[in-house]
Scaffold this motif. Structure first.
Motif, PDB file in Angstrom:
ATOM      1  N   LYS A  40       0.698  -1.152  26.291  1.00 59.99           N
ATOM      2  CA  LYS A  40       1.988  -1.677  25.856  1.00 59.99           C
ATOM      3  C   LYS A  40       2.778  -2.249  27.024  1.00 59.99           C
ATOM      4  N   VAL A  41       2.474  -1.745  28.222  1.00 57.34           N
ATOM      5  CA  VAL A  41       3.210  -2.202  29.393  1.00 57.34           C
ATOM      6  C   VAL A  41       2.367  -1.970  30.638  1.00 57.34           C
ATOM      7  N   CYS A  76      -0.507 -11.901  28.784  1.00 56.84           N
ATOM      8  CA  CYS A  76       0.640 -11.092  28.365  1.00 56.84           C
ATOM      9  C   CYS A  76       1.625 -10.849  29.508  1.00 56.84           C
ATOM     10  N   LYS A 108       4.537  -8.308  29.297  1.00 64.96           N
ATOM     11  CA  LYS A 108       4.322  -6.855  29.272  1.00 64.96           C
ATOM     12  C   LYS A 108       4.469  -6.204  30.651  1.00 64.96           C
ATOM     13  N   THR A 144      10.214 -10.691  30.430  1.00 69.41           N
ATOM     14  CA  THR A 144       9.770  -9.333  30.115  1.00 69.41           C
ATOM     15  C   THR A 144      10.331  -8.913  28.766  1.00 69.41           C
ATOM     16  N   ALA A 189       8.506  -3.656  26.296  1.00 70.17           N
ATOM     17  CA  ALA A 189       7.872  -3.191  27.530  1.00 70.17           C
ATOM     18  C   ALA A 189       8.841  -2.363  28.356  1.00 70.17           C
TER      19      ALA A 189
END
Length: 316
Positions: free
Chosen positions: A115-116, A136, A139, A163, A167
Motif C-alpha cells: 500500500k505504501v 505507482c 505510493k 503522494t 499512502a
C-alpha cells in the motif's frame, strides 16, 4: 490497531535504521521481514536485533520470554519474492538515488500487495524518490526517524504533491500504532522539519565560536541547562505564546540582525574537517573522544528516551 488486522511489514536494508525499526515493529507484534544483500549481513542484522533486545532486557523493559515471542515475528531473507505479501515496505538503503531506484524496480517487479513504500531518507526529497517508480509513484512517502527509532518516538512524514492520501494515512496509522509521535510536513523542503530547526541552532552555535563569543563547552552547557529541558515538556511555539508575541517581536527586531545567516558550513567546522578531525570516528572533533567518553555519550544520548518506551508487546 487490532493485532489480527496488523499488516505485514518489509524492511529493505540491514543498517542501524533498518535493525532498529525491525526491533520496534516486532516489539509491537508486526510480522516483519528484513531483506539483506548477503548471508554475512543477514547474520549481522540478526545479532544486532538481539543486542537491542538484550539492552532492553537490561533496563527491565522486556523479558527474555517476550524477546523470544518477538523473535518469532522477525524473518530475514535475501529474496525479494519473500516480500511479495508485504503491505508496508520500508526502504532503508544508502543515501544514493540510483541504489534506491534499483530497489524500487525490484519492489515493483516482485511485490504486488504493498500500500505504501516508506523511505527513511534523511536528505532526499519525495519528489526525487518517487521519480524512480514507474507504476505507482503516488505510493511513496518519506518517513524520517531519528536514531535509534526503536527508542526515539518522533517520525516526520514528508509527501510529494502526487503522494496519495491513502499512502500517507497508511504509514501514519502504522507508525502511530507503535507509539510514535508522527508529524506530517505539508510541503517538501530540504531538511524536513526537525533538521531545519536543529541546523539553524547548530549554525548559530558554530558562529558564536568563530566570533569568540563563547567556548564550545559553555555553549553546550547553556543549551543543556537553560531552555532545552523545558522543550521536552512544552513546545517552542507554545512557549513563545506564554512569553507574549509582542515581546517576541521586540526581541527579534533587536536580535535577528546580529544572528548568523551564513549559506554554507562555518569556518570552525571546515577547519576541523580539513585537519581530519571529524569527531568520534577519528577521536577528535570539537572535543577529544576515547572509548570511555563515547560510551558515556551514547548512554546520556539514550537516557531521555527511555521514559517513552510504550510498546504494545505481542503475547505468547
Amino acid at each position: 490497531m487490532n493485532k489480527q488486522a496488523k499488516q505485514k511489514i518489509a524492511i529493505i536494508g540491514t543498517g542501524a535504521i533498518g535493525v532498529s525499526l525491525a526491533a520496534l515493529f516486532t516489539g509491537n507484534g508486526y510480522d516483519t521481514t528484513m531483506l539483506a544483500i548477503s548471508d554475512e549481513l543477514a547474520v549481522k542484522a540478526k545479532e544486532s536485533w538481539l543486542e537491542l533486545y538484550r539492552v532492553l532486557q537490561g533496563r527491565g523493559l522486556v523479558t527474555a520470554e517476550q524477546t523470544s515471542v518477538c523473535e518469532k515475528y522477525l524473518h530475514i531473507t535475501l529474496d525479494y519474492d519473500e516480500l511479495a505479501d508485504a503491505e508496508l515496505i520500508f526502504e532503508c538503503a544508502f543515501e544514493d538515488k540510483n541504489v534506491k531506484y534499483s530497489i524500487y524496480e525490484q519492489i515493483e517487479k516482485h511485490c504486488g500487495c504493498f500500500k505504501v513504500i516508506v523511505s527513511t531518507t534523511s536528505a532526499m526529497s519525495p519528489e526525487t524518490l518517487n521519480a524512480g517508480l514507474k507504476t505507482c509513484p503516488e505510493k511513496l512517502v518519506v518517513a524520517h526517524p531519528f536514531l535509534p527509532p526503536h527508542l526515539v518516538p518522533f517520525v516526520e512524514l514528508v509527501r510529494a504533491a502526487i503522494t496519495s492520501d491513502d499512502a500517507v494515512q497508511t504509514a501514519y496509522d502504522m507508525l502511530e500504532s507503535c507509539g510514535r509521535k508522527v508529524c506530517v510536513m505539508k510541503k517538501s523542503a530540504p531538511g524536513f522539519i526537525a533538521n531545519r530547526l536543529q541546523h539553524a541552532l547548530v549554525r548559530e552555535a558554530y558562529y558564536m565560536i568563530d566570533r569568540g563569543l563563547a567556548d564550545p563547552r559553555d555553549i553546550d552547557k547553556a543549551l543543556m541547562y537553560s531552555f532545552m529541558p523545558r522543550y521536552t515538556s512544552v513546545g517552542l511555539l507554545e512557549h513563545q505564546d506564554a512569553f507574549g508575541l509582542d515581546k517576541v517581536q521586540n526581541v527579534e527586531n533587536y536580535l535577528l540582525p546580529d544572528l548568523c545567516d551564513a549559506k554554507e558550513a562555518l569556518p570552525f567546522v571546515c577547519s576541523h574537517v580539513e585537519k581530519g578531525e571529524l569527531g568520534q570516528v577519528t577521536g577528535k572533533g570539537t572535543y577529544e573522544w576515547d572509548e570511555a567518553s563515547i560510551a558515556d555519550f551514547k548512554a546520556r544520548a539514550a537516557e531521555p528516551y527511555w521514559k517513552y518506551f510504550n510498546w504494545d508487546m505481542p503475547q505468547q
